[in-house]
Design a protein around this motif. Sequence first.
Motif, mmCIF file in Angstrom:
data_model
loop_
_atom_site.group_PDB
_atom_site.id
_atom_site.type_symbol
_atom_site.label_atom_id
_atom_site.label_comp_id
_atom_site.label_asym_id
_atom_site.label_seq_id
_atom_site.Cartn_x
_atom_site.Cartn_y
_atom_site.Cartn_z
ATOM 1 N N SER A 1 -9.863 -22.518 8.227
ATOM 2 C CA SER A 1 -9.111 -22.306 9.455
ATOM 3 C C SER A 1 -10.035 -22.204 10.655
ATOM 4 O O SER A 1 -9.686 -21.638 11.673
ATOM 5 C CB SER A 1 -8.291 -21.016 9.329
ATOM 6 O OG SER A 1 -9.137 -19.924 9.039
ATOM 7 N N ARG B 1 -10.068 -21.019 3.222
ATOM 8 C CA ARG B 1 -9.361 -20.717 4.462
ATOM 9 C C ARG B 1 -9.310 -21.935 5.373
ATOM 10 O O ARG B 1 -8.283 -22.282 5.909
ATOM 11 C CB ARG B 1 -10.056 -19.549 5.183
ATOM 12 C CG ARG B 1 -9.927 -18.252 4.405
ATOM 13 C CD ARG B 1 -10.602 -17.119 5.129
ATOM 14 N NE ARG B 1 -10.572 -15.909 4.309
ATOM 15 C CZ ARG B 1 -11.125 -14.768 4.671
ATOM 16 N NH1 ARG B 1 -11.735 -14.656 5.808
ATOM 17 N NH2 ARG B 1 -11.071 -13.726 3.871
ATOM 18 N N TYR C 1 -1.707 -15.063 3.070
ATOM 19 C CA TYR C 1 -0.944 -15.761 4.100
ATOM 20 C C TYR C 1 0.569 -15.790 3.850
ATOM 21 O O TYR C 1 1.328 -16.303 4.681
ATOM 22 C CB TYR C 1 -1.459 -17.194 4.250
ATOM 23 C CG TYR C 1 -2.894 -17.256 4.702
ATOM 24 C CD1 TYR C 1 -3.247 -16.935 6.006
ATOM 25 C CD2 TYR C 1 -3.906 -17.610 3.816
ATOM 26 C CE1 TYR C 1 -4.564 -16.978 6.418
ATOM 27 C CE2 TYR C 1 -5.234 -17.656 4.227
ATOM 28 C CZ TYR C 1 -5.555 -17.337 5.527
ATOM 29 O OH TYR C 1 -6.867 -17.370 5.931
ATOM 30 N N SER D 1 -2.562 -26.853 1.798
ATOM 31 C CA SER D 1 -3.344 -25.696 1.354
ATOM 32 C C SER D 1 -3.663 -25.803 -0.135
ATOM 33 O O SER D 1 -4.785 -25.521 -0.565
ATOM 34 C CB SER D 1 -2.576 -24.401 1.625
ATOM 35 O OG SER D 1 -2.282 -24.264 2.989
ATOM 36 N N ARG E 1 -6.357 -28.413 -0.705
ATOM 37 C CA ARG E 1 -7.659 -27.924 -0.248
ATOM 38 C C ARG E 1 -8.261 -26.957 -1.261
ATOM 39 O O ARG E 1 -9.458 -27.014 -1.563
ATOM 40 C CB ARG E 1 -7.475 -27.242 1.109
ATOM 41 C CG ARG E 1 -8.760 -26.898 1.815
ATOM 42 C CD ARG E 1 -8.504 -26.597 3.277
ATOM 43 N NE ARG E 1 -7.638 -25.435 3.449
ATOM 44 C CZ ARG E 1 -6.463 -25.464 4.055
ATOM 45 N NH1 ARG E 1 -5.983 -26.584 4.527
ATOM 46 N NH2 ARG E 1 -5.749 -24.362 4.192
ATOM 47 N N TYR F 1 -4.801 -16.772 -1.951
ATOM 48 C CA TYR F 1 -4.390 -17.384 -0.684
ATOM 49 C C TYR F 1 -2.959 -16.975 -0.337
ATOM 50 O O TYR F 1 -2.652 -16.608 0.802
ATOM 51 C CB TYR F 1 -4.499 -18.907 -0.791
ATOM 52 C CG TYR F 1 -4.164 -19.646 0.486
ATOM 53 C CD1 TYR F 1 -5.160 -20.032 1.374
ATOM 54 C CD2 TYR F 1 -2.839 -19.951 0.824
ATOM 55 C CE1 TYR F 1 -4.862 -20.699 2.549
ATOM 56 C CE2 TYR F 1 -2.527 -20.607 1.995
ATOM 57 C CZ TYR F 1 -3.546 -20.989 2.851
ATOM 58 O OH TYR F 1 -3.232 -21.641 4.016
#
Length: 317
Positions: free
Chosen positions: A93, A91, A69, A76, A79, A65
């Motif tokens: 997103s 993600r 990013y 994050s 999650r 991740y």
Amino acid sequence: MNERIIELTEINPNDFFGAQNSTITQLKTYFPKIKIVARGNKLKIYGEPELLDEFEKRINMLIKYFNRYNKLDENSIERILTSTGKEEEIRKSGKEDDTLVHGVNGKIVKAQTQNQRKMVDLMQTNDMLFAVGPAGTGKTYTAVALAVKALKEKEVRRIILTRPAVESGENLGFLPGDLKEKLDPYMQPLYDGLRDMISHEKLEAYLENGTIQIAPLAFMRGRTLDDAFVILDEAQNTTHAQMKMFLTRMGRQAKFIITGDPGQIDLPRKQVSGLKESLLALKDIEGIAMVYLDDKDVIRHRLVKRIISAYKSIETE
């Protein structure tokens, strides 16, 4: 009690672990039965084998991740630590957008014009792309973003960026320094794009270990470029022989983008541009795509578009 060592490579540990080791604190909350010790870019973990396996799996997800990013925040991390492990849940997103790269300081890099988006689409179905157009149309920047995206997603093992060492009315021989010092300023546009998309520490590591290579076109002779995303910039300044040499370097699992501006040729007056020749010779070959950018794609200062238009009018008279 079992011990394992997890090493963070090509990642700034301060960025990954967070202020006052906030990432470690959060990890300890979810793995209370594991002892975690952070030293430099290494994590030492102690515990039962099953728990260590799960911890290592989650750390690798966090690293993936972070690489994508360039940041980690509390939400994050939570999650990822509570997900089922599927990338879609990592993600979180929503639907995939047209972002190419999450760059430095959270900068989002994406195609901004119709022809830049065409470049992105054509690279999904072709292994070689010619992107031709005037200065300021984002052809080189978009090409670099596509290369960085491919590297981050492990579609290629390395990025190779090259330009023909033809001076625009200047003589490199009069510049001080060794060959690298003379050529680095000439390669600056390529460095600029990379610095927007890759953190300083990681970029230095990539340049040091050869994952990213920036070199003049002459250095491509004799090489076979496998598993690489290769960009030839300023291709209008290649000769027939140079362009043929470059195009035939293409190896297995390689992607090539050739960018150039036929309106800014710095070759001797009677020398034919290798770019112009290749656009004619290769236009009907399957697997090779071509995009022609124009002043509608200019994303620099608004005056650049007017300057290009003004010069176009006098050059056609």
